[in-house]
Design a protein around this motif. Sequence first.
Motif, PDB file in Angstrom:
ATOM      1  N   ILE A 279     130.709 -22.768  45.512  1.00  0.00           N
ATOM      2  CA  ILE A 279     129.422 -22.087  45.633  1.00  0.00           C
ATOM      3  C   ILE A 279     128.285 -23.108  45.597  1.00  0.00           C
ATOM      4  O   ILE A 279     128.161 -23.894  44.660  1.00  0.00           O
ATOM      5  N   SER A 280     127.451 -23.092  46.622  1.00  0.00           N
ATOM      6  CA  SER A 280     126.293 -23.975  46.712  1.00  0.00           C
ATOM      7  C   SER A 280     125.105 -23.154  47.193  1.00  0.00           C
ATOM      8  O   SER A 280     125.269 -22.220  47.981  1.00  0.00           O
ATOM      9  N   MET A 281     123.914 -23.500  46.713  1.00  0.00           N
ATOM     10  CA  MET A 281     122.735 -22.694  47.025  1.00  0.00           C
ATOM     11  C   MET A 281     121.476 -23.502  46.776  1.00  0.00           C
ATOM     12  O   MET A 281     121.482 -24.474  46.014  1.00  0.00           O
ATOM     13  N   ASP A 282     120.416 -23.090  47.416  1.00  0.00           N
ATOM     14  CA  ASP A 282     119.113 -23.674  47.137  1.00  0.00           C
ATOM     15  C   ASP A 282     118.675 -23.287  45.727  1.00  0.00           C
ATOM     16  O   ASP A 282     119.056 -22.237  45.200  1.00  0.00           O
ATOM     17  N   ARG A 283     117.839 -24.110  45.134  1.00  0.00           N
ATOM     18  CA  ARG A 283     117.335 -23.805  43.789  1.00  0.00           C
ATOM     19  C   ARG A 283     116.662 -22.435  43.753  1.00  0.00           C
ATOM     20  O   ARG A 283     116.729 -21.719  42.753  1.00  0.00           O
ATOM     21  N   ALA A 284     115.989 -22.069  44.854  1.00  0.00           N
ATOM     22  CA  ALA A 284     115.252 -20.806  44.877  1.00  0.00           C
ATOM     23  C   ALA A 284     116.163 -19.609  44.660  1.00  0.00           C
ATOM     24  O   ALA A 284     115.708 -18.565  44.169  1.00  0.00           O
ATOM     25  N   VAL A 285     117.435 -19.730  45.027  1.00  0.00           N
ATOM     26  CA  VAL A 285     118.349 -18.606  44.835  1.00  0.00           C
ATOM     27  C   VAL A 285     118.502 -18.317  43.350  1.00  0.00           C
ATOM     28  O   VAL A 285     118.484 -17.160  42.910  1.00  0.00           O
ATOM     29  N   VAL A 286     118.651 -19.366  42.542  1.00  0.00           N
ATOM     30  CA  VAL A 286     118.797 -19.189  41.101  1.00  0.00           C
ATOM     31  C   VAL A 286     117.463 -18.840  40.451  1.00  0.00           C
ATOM     32  O   VAL A 286     117.386 -18.003  39.554  1.00  0.00           O
ATOM     33  N   GLU A 287     116.398 -19.469  40.918  1.00  0.00           N
ATOM     34  CA  GLU A 287     115.100 -19.283  40.271  1.00  0.00           C
ATOM     35  C   GLU A 287     114.404 -17.985  40.672  1.00  0.00           C
ATOM     36  O   GLU A 287     113.740 -17.355  39.850  1.00  0.00           O
ATOM     37  N   ASP A 288     114.559 -17.588  41.940  1.00  0.00           N
ATOM     38  CA  ASP A 288     113.784 -16.453  42.443  1.00  0.00           C
ATOM     39  C   ASP A 288     114.629 -15.238  42.807  1.00  0.00           C
ATOM     40  O   ASP A 288     114.110 -14.120  42.828  1.00  0.00           O
ATOM     41  N   LEU A 289     115.908 -15.444  43.127  1.00  0.00           N
ATOM     42  CA  LEU A 289     116.712 -14.345  43.649  1.00  0.00           C
ATOM     43  C   LEU A 289     117.656 -13.799  42.583  1.00  0.00           C
ATOM     44  O   LEU A 289     117.455 -12.712  42.042  1.00  0.00           O
ATOM     45  N   VAL A 290     118.687 -14.528  42.254  1.00  0.00           N
ATOM     46  CA  VAL A 290     119.660 -14.097  41.244  1.00  0.00           C
ATOM     47  C   VAL A 290     120.098 -15.314  40.442  1.00  0.00           C
ATOM     48  O   VAL A 290     119.926 -16.457  40.858  1.00  0.00           O
ATOM     49  N   ALA A 291     120.671 -15.072  39.296  1.00  0.00           N
ATOM     50  CA  ALA A 291     121.260 -16.120  38.474  1.00  0.00           C
ATOM     51  C   ALA A 291     122.654 -15.654  38.063  1.00  0.00           C
ATOM     52  O   ALA A 291     123.064 -14.524  38.345  1.00  0.00           O
ATOM     53  N   PHE A 292     123.390 -16.541  37.425  1.00  0.00           N
ATOM     54  CA  PHE A 292     124.699 -16.157  36.915  1.00  0.00           C
ATOM     55  C   PHE A 292     124.523 -15.134  35.795  1.00  0.00           C
ATOM     56  O   PHE A 292     123.657 -15.288  34.925  1.00  0.00           O
ATOM     57  N   ARG A 293     125.334 -14.111  35.826  1.00  0.00           N
ATOM     58  CA  ARG A 293     125.254 -13.110  34.763  1.00  0.00           C
ATOM     59  C   ARG A 293     125.788 -13.687  33.458  1.00  0.00           C
ATOM     60  O   ARG A 293     126.717 -14.496  33.461  1.00  0.00           O
TER      61      ARG A 293
END
Length: 681
Positions: free
Chosen positions: A570-584
């Motif tokens: 799993i790889s993603m832009d920082r914005a995915v974690v910061e603005d979209l979703v994070a690990f539950r």
Amino acid sequence: MIHDLLRTALELSGRERALLCHIGGDAARDQLPTGTPPADCRVVDLDGDLPEGPDALRDPPSPIGLAALVAATPTDLRRALVLTEALPPSAHILLGIAAVPESRTPPLPTAPGIDQWADLHDLQARRHADDAWSCEFRFLEAVAVREAVLAVARSIGGGRRQSTASPLVALSGPDASLWRPGDPTAVRVSARGPVPLRGVAPIADTALCTHNGQPPYWTDDRIDRVDRTGIAALSWARFGQAGDGRRIRELRPGALEVDDVPPIDERVVNPMGFRQTTSERVAVLVPRPDRWAVVIGRTELLRVPDSGTITDVDLARLRHLRGVRVEWRQHSGPLAAVRAVAGLAAGGVPVFSGPVPRWGRCLGEELRTLLTSVTADDLADPLTREEHSVRLRRAALRTHGSAARWRRIGARLGFPAPPAPTVSVILCTRRPGMLGFALHQIARQRGVDLEVVLGLHGCDPDLPEVRAAVSAFRATGRELTVHAADSDTRFGVLLNQLAARASGSVIAKMDDDDWYSPDHLADLLLARDYSGADVFGCSDEYVYLVDFHQTIRLATTSERPTSFVSGGTISMDRAVVEDLVAFRPIAASEDSQLLLNVVRSGGRIYATHGLGYVTRRSESSGHLWTEGTACYLRSGSRQWYGWRPSSLLECEQPFLAPWEAGTVPAQKIGGDCDGRRQGIA
């Protein structure tokens, strides 16, 4: 059909002026209504008869009743973007695409910024026969046609992300649309200039001017100009001509450089839709008579245009082939020939040939070498075929992709290149004995700027094996941050803690017991660029069963949008974690839950090839994975006794953890790694 829509739209426009444009050759032209157009309707071929100058069709400059554009393929629509700046505004805009590949999402318009379309009254997207699509816009007031084209081009390009353009470019000349396809910042100017001002500054940093043998005098001394000889001027027929052809004769085909070739639009010409299973047929790319065509026997699968442009629709027509052999003979010209071969390679089509002629040096050395590295017999093995495809697409996209081309041109002109993405690898382990192996897998990554954020899950940082592994990795010169957490910390919480400590623009998750090729992260970044996805990774395609000393290749699909990729990739832009979703904040299934929430939030997930990743499965591994290894024996589509990864992994034998050392007899480890690929049921 699109022509029925156009006919109806012309009737509704009444006596108001109308403009019908087409781009992409006969496939687009055939969608126009038949018969003589009304007196107040003008038909323009954007490939050929677009008058010089950005405002050539705005005479008079007042809005028109209907502006229509029909493109043969999504590739053609994206390169039409810079040309549509010349079209007059209209309140009624109709865009059509004659064919859209099945592997591509529908071309639904992506709305622009806040309040830009406050006057939108009606929008209809339709799917027609033969995979044609149309988008019809009606506004209360006239708007620029370019804005509607950009809205559709963005959706075709894969989503929200578009690389920062540097330098900003003004284009002129016969091949202007080929040099910055789909770029919303590119502008069209007349051949002599000047570049218009926005406020007190020119709207472009440099000008790229194509010409047919003799560059015109440039009048704008504020802007540096880059000259490129046009594709038509560099035809075989014109080499050696007298008079205007003098400069062409002096520019020998063998003197052409890589950056003389118009780039490939990687957002549409890429391996998306690649097929692992194909027919046994091998086609030939051969001159017939003045252009190249891809043929099988007497059947012509596609004819390459004079520009050498390969489109996403062309690639879809060739996906069923085992490969395409290139017959190096003179057709329309060296640039067109190189663009065609590079386009096929960038699309992942397994292309091969005999020795490349000297005039083909502008393909780039790596691509030239790869073309001659296999034969048709080699491609009979599906794994060899896919490995060759991966190597080709890497070389072609990194050499001839639009972003790579302009990064080099900009550097020569002294413009700072857009910053390459930096990768933060987040690695969690609760097994100190695996840490040295895991960090070695990261240390051998090449072609990427990375750091590691290490999470010790219940492990003491002062353990000898931990200190030795960390010290060995830091000796490579790469950054490593250590974060220790209690064993009762939920795994999802720990992953979020590591992501918060990461400084890279991309966050990549890697597991402590799996194998990764040296190009694993570089391939993921390449997929990030051409897919436009929010999350990118690969599937569990290769599995090594330690207890059985067997390698399994699962039946999976790759190079396509998906809803799931392996947690270890799993790889993603920082914005995915910061603005979209994070690990539950849960103890298990945190990977699949993140992917599920990305999809629910409107994000896109993309799976690239899985040849550079092998999952380890062992009953005694202590991994969070709890299912038995027997499930892989039941589901594996191909099985080998011993260690049988793809050659792209560049790993001759598996590494066994101390607690696995007695599972497989020592003489068996590596004893069957001679490269043979003999599947068993």
